[in-house]
Design an enzyme around this catalytic site. Structure first.
Site, short mmCIF file in Angstrom:
data_model
loop_
_atom_site.label_atom_id
_atom_site.label_comp_id
_atom_site.label_asym_id
_atom_site.label_seq_id
_atom_site.Cartn_x
_atom_site.Cartn_y
_atom_site.Cartn_z
NE ARG A 1 -2.35 -2.36 3.12
CZ ARG A 1 -2.84 -2.77 4.01
NH1 ARG A 1 -3.15 -1.81 5.07
NH2 ARG A 1 -1.76 -3.77 4.96
CD GLU B 1 -2.09 -4.49 15.01
OE1 GLU B 1 -1.83 -4.59 13.36
OE2 GLU B 1 -3.48 -4.91 15.67
O1 LIG Z 1 4.09 -1.58 11.68
P1 LIG Z 1 3.76 -2.45 11.06
O2 LIG Z 1 3.65 -3.14 12.60
O3 LIG Z 1 5.25 -3.42 10.70
O4 LIG Z 1 2.45 -2.66 10.60
C1 LIG Z 1 2.47 -1.87 9.07
C2 LIG Z 1 2.46 -2.51 8.11
O5 LIG Z 1 1.87 -3.40 8.07
C3 LIG Z 1 0.64 -3.26 6.51
O6 LIG Z 1 1.18 -3.69 5.52
P2 LIG Z 1 1.12 -5.38 5.04
O7 LIG Z 1 2.42 -6.66 5.83
O8 LIG Z 1 -0.12 -5.76 5.83
O9 LIG Z 1 1.74 -5.44 3.84
P3 LIG Z 1 0.60 -5.01 3.08
O10 LIG Z 1 0.91 -3.40 1.73
O11 LIG Z 1 0.94 -5.64 1.57
O12 LIG Z 1 -1.11 -5.39 2.81
C4 LIG Z 1 0.99 -1.69 6.33
O13 LIG Z 1 0.31 -1.29 5.27
C5 LIG Z 1 2.37 -1.18 7.09
O14 LIG Z 1 3.67 -1.82 5.61
N1 LIG Z 2 -4.60 -3.42 12.29
C1 LIG Z 2 -3.84 -3.07 10.63
N2 LIG Z 2 -5.20 -2.40 9.96
C2 LIG Z 2 -4.03 -2.60 8.38
N3 LIG Z 2 -2.53 -2.03 8.30
C3 LIG Z 2 -1.87 -3.60 9.51
N4 LIG Z 2 -0.43 -2.98 9.64
C4 LIG Z 2 -0.26 -3.66 10.88
N5 LIG Z 2 -1.83 -3.59 11.68
C5 LIG Z 2 -1.96 -3.13 10.53
#
Ligand SMILES: O=P(O)(O)OC[C@H]1O[C@H](OP(=O)(O)OP(=O)(O)O)[C@H](O)[C@@H]1O
Ligand SMILES: Nc1ncnc2[nH]cnc12
Length: 185
Positions: free
Chosen positions: A73, A110
């Protein structure tokens, strides 16, 4: 509402972001309240305003030399920021996607564990790098990304997210970094 000239982000832009977030319970795992920001990306005027506020916060056009977007994202926001600022964009990708990997970092988030990678020759030494993602949660992703940028020769001048989940204290893992969140939960 945000003043596009001054970039005053105030409560106006926070309310705007909040109005375009959809909470999804139990995604991708039971117990996680997922913040879905895709409705914000789909709203042209709001997305544009958000991009303008971020640029203004980080010194306006000329305040950074390159934007790093974190898969997936973060790519959406990074490309818009880079285009609007007249700079380039460097992707930090999940493991196995880049053909010329220079550095890797594994981290917890998370809802799991992941590895991020950056390409060879991503930066010229000393380039000022603005790192962007949609959400700051535990900070694992951000910490790993800042580490990759530094190892690749970039100088992080800021980290921007649309939404910070403050109860997970991700900011504490980014000491000394200009962390900017348009809204905080
Ligand atoms: O602070 P954190 O606990 O590390 O979480 C934040 C990350 O989690 C989500 O990505 P995700 O890994 O779900 O990947 P995506 O964007 O490919 O769905 C979000 O877009 C951040 O990159
Ligand atoms: N709760 C949440 N919603 C969207 N993105 C995340 N990345 C980590 N935790 C998330």
């Amino acid at each position: 509402m945000t003043d596009e000239l001054t970039g005053d982000s105030g409560p106006g832009v926070a309310a705007l972001v909040a109005s375009r977030v959809v909470d999804v319970p139990d995604f991708p795992k039971p117990g996680i309240l997922f913040k879905d920001l895709t409705p914000l990306f789909a709203d042209g005027p709001v997305f544009r305003q958000v991009i303008d506020v971020i640029i203004a916060h980080h010194g306006g056009r000329g305040g950074f030399d390159v934007v790093v977007g974190v898969e997936a994202r973060g790519f959406v926001i990074a490309a818009a920021l880079a285009y609007a600022s007249g700079v380039g964009v460097v992707p930090v990708r999940k493991a196995g996607k880049l053909p010329r990997v220079a550095h890797s970092a594994t981290y917890d988030l998370e809802y799991g564990t992941a590895t991020l990678e950056i390409s060879e020759g991503a930066f010229t030494p000393g380039q000022r790098v603005l790192v962007v993602d949609d959400v700051l949660a535990t900070g694992g992703t951000a910490e790993a990304t800042l580490d990759l940028v530094a190892r690749a020769g970039g100088v992080v001048c800021g980290f921007t997210v649309l939404m910070e989940l403050a109860f997970l204290a991700g900011r504490d893992r980014l000491p000394g970094c200009d962390v900017h969140a348009l809204m905080t939960v």
